[in-house]
Design an enzyme around this catalytic site. Structure first.
Site, mmCIF file in Angstrom:
data_model
loop_
_atom_site.group_PDB
_atom_site.id
_atom_site.type_symbol
_atom_site.label_atom_id
_atom_site.label_comp_id
_atom_site.label_asym_id
_atom_site.label_seq_id
_atom_site.Cartn_x
_atom_site.Cartn_y
_atom_site.Cartn_z
ATOM 1 N N HIS A 203 28.474 29.163 -12.738
ATOM 2 C CA HIS A 203 28.474 29.496 -14.231
ATOM 3 C C HIS A 203 27.035 28.596 -15.055
ATOM 4 O O HIS A 203 26.978 29.059 -16.223
ATOM 5 C CB HIS A 203 29.849 29.284 -14.936
ATOM 6 C CG HIS A 203 30.026 27.635 -15.004
ATOM 7 N ND1 HIS A 203 30.821 27.096 -14.111
ATOM 8 C CD2 HIS A 203 29.779 27.043 -16.098
ATOM 9 C CE1 HIS A 203 31.148 26.151 -14.383
ATOM 10 N NE2 HIS A 203 30.446 25.770 -15.663
ATOM 11 N N ASP A 236 32.526 29.602 -7.766
ATOM 12 C CA ASP A 236 31.735 28.884 -8.816
ATOM 13 C C ASP A 236 30.946 27.949 -8.203
ATOM 14 O O ASP A 236 30.875 26.729 -8.899
ATOM 15 C CB ASP A 236 32.753 28.418 -9.881
ATOM 16 C CG ASP A 236 31.977 27.953 -11.248
ATOM 17 O OD1 ASP A 236 30.887 28.677 -11.481
ATOM 18 O OD2 ASP A 236 32.587 27.101 -11.896
ATOM 19 N N SER A 318 29.335 20.188 -16.133
ATOM 20 C CA SER A 318 29.512 21.159 -14.951
ATOM 21 C C SER A 318 28.367 21.253 -13.715
ATOM 22 O O SER A 318 26.963 21.340 -14.099
ATOM 23 C CB SER A 318 29.559 22.731 -15.643
ATOM 24 O OG SER A 318 30.663 23.034 -16.080
#
Length: 475
Positions: A203, A236, A318
């Site tokens: 992402h 992910d 992230s």
């Protein structure tokens, strides 16, 4: 586990796993995510027409040909914490409400806020300094004690946080991804090998996958253009490669996430709210935490059996490394659970001590497949399971995704004797309380692994040995 996704309410345990996620800065306004229908394959397959390209999603087609309905609908979760702001109701069955558009991009607003704070502090400090100096001038004398060495001269033992951070920081990068329309955000990544491969979250780089712009900046300020080598929606995980990579890259040492214990110390490195090269500490607060995360687009979902940590993780962390007390990477910071209360006037939520990381053993396997083939490989059992909120297990549905058979003919589940209506309650020694939990646990394995499935049929418990199949790609 972004990002990189907050809910106004924390979902109940154990049937509804945390639903956070850490993702790149959210694009301008987007439509609310539709409710994801049930009937997702334990391989991650969704009803036909539900899937779309993006950061998260999960397997589910047969190994012979990917099902066109891939990826699955997202469980109602909040978006990645990396750039998403605001929050939707937590728990399975809720929908994500995209935050209102913010002026400026990424860190522009934050930098302005920081500068204002610095100016105010500077002004106050100046006035206070004058007063203190005046008082000292009028006093008859003063005594001060100086340290024998300046802070920069202090030697730090190898096991200290400062020493670990000093060694790891040069091998981390701040990633900026931008789509062809100019939308994007900031995340983190770390050096995987000497050839210039950087591991991060899917992402984080999703905006730059189709012709966008991607850069990676080291703590020295050196910035490199990069390209996406491969990305795995469901896991992910993504791998990018630096263009004109330097010859002196130092890959971070990978640990063994299977040997991590609750209470072990952790160190997280990332760029929270765009503040690059930030180091935070904590512990492993739980293991094998089932987490479903969404990119907020309304059509994508990722699942993980995560490492939970109370190290402060915020939007922008992230893709960054979660280290153990020896500086080994044990996970990739991916998601956060949040109360939904924003800060800095952005509406973005911050850390409440519930961060989630993809175990490095799983991420390593995925990264190697992406570097080798450019596509992810998913383990599967070949059966569609309900994504309904439940604490009773993962029930095999009466109808498969897109009208397909609920149990794939000749697939792993069929060979093991599983049938529609069976409720899977354990995979090896892991308790299965829902479909998403089953998917996350299956994906901690590799195709060809043998697992023991415990299920209920007609009020009686049974067990079956299943050899996991495989599916290549996210589509």
């Amino acid at each position: 586990m972004s990002t990189e996704n907050e809910g106004t309410a924390v979902p109940p345990a154990p049937s509804a796993p945390p639903v956070p996620v850490d993702a790149p800065a959210a694009p301008a306004s987007q439509a609310p995510a539709p409710q994801g229908p049930y009937g997702q394959d334990a391989q991650g397959q969704a009803p036909q027409g539900q899937g779309a390209s993006g950061d998260a999603g999960h397997p589910g087609a047969s190994s012979s040909a990917p099902d066109p309905s891939w990826p699955p609908p997202p469980p109602p979760t909040a978006p990645y914490g990396d750039g998403g702001s605001g929050s939707g109701p937590g728990g399975w069955g809720s929908s994500y409400q995209q935050p209102a558009p913010k002026s400026g991009r990424g860190r522009g607003g934050l930098v302005a806020a920081v500068l204002v704070a610095a100016l105010v502090a500077g002004g106050m400090g100046g006035g206070l300094g004058y007063v203190l100096a005046k008082d000292n001038d009028e006093s008859t004398g003063s005594t001060t004690v100086s340290a024998s060495a300046n802070g920069g001269d202090v030697k730090r033992d190898p096991g200290t946080t400062a020493a670990i951070a000093a060694k790891a920081l040069p091998s981390t990068v701040t990633i900026e991804a931008e789509s062809t329309s100019g939308e994007g955000g900031t995340g983190t990544g770390f050096v995987f090998d000497k050839q210039g491969h950087i591991v991060t979250n899917n992402h984080v780089v999703a905006d730059a996958v189709d012709g966008g712009k991607l850069t990676a900046t080291f703590p020295t300020g050196k910035k490199y253009d990069a390209e996406v080598v491969g990305h795995a929606q469901g896991y992910d995980v993504a791998v990018i490669k630096l263009k004109d990579a330097p010859s002196d890259l130092k890959p971070l040492t990978l640990g063994d996430s299977d040997k991590v214990a609750v209470g072990d110390s952790t160190i997280a490195i990332g760029a929270p709210f765009g503040l690059s090269d930030t180091v935070t500490t904590g512990i492993i607060s739980a293991k094998n935490r089932p987490v479903a995360s969404s990119d907020g687009s309304g059509s994508q979902a990722s699942y993980m059996s995560a490492l939970q940590t109370d190290a402060s993780i915020n939007p922008g962390n992230s893709g960054g490394p979660l280290l153990d007390a020896r500086g080994n990477v044990i996970g990739i910071n991916s998601a956060i659970q949040s109360t939904g209360n924003g800060g800095f006037g952005t509406g973005q939520s911050g850390s409440i001590g519930l961060g989630f990381a993809i175990p490095i053993n799983q991420a390593k396997y995925v990264a190697q497949e992406l570097i080798k083939n450019g596509k992810p490989v998913y383990a599967k059992i070949g059966a569609s399971v309900s994504l309904d909120d439940s604490s009773d297990g993962a029930q095999i549905t009466s109808q498969g995704a897109g009208g397909a058979a609920p149990v794939e003919p000749g697939g792993p589940a069929a060979k093991a004797g599983l049938k529609p209506g069976d409720v899977i309650i354990k995979l090896d020694d892991r308790v299965i309380d829902s479909g998403p939990t089953l998917i996350g646990e299956i994906w901690t394995h590799q195709p060809g692994d043998k697992v023991t499935i415990t299920y209920e049929r007609g009020g009686k418990q049974r067990t079956a040995e299943v050899t996991l199949g495989s599916r290549v790609g996210d589509n």
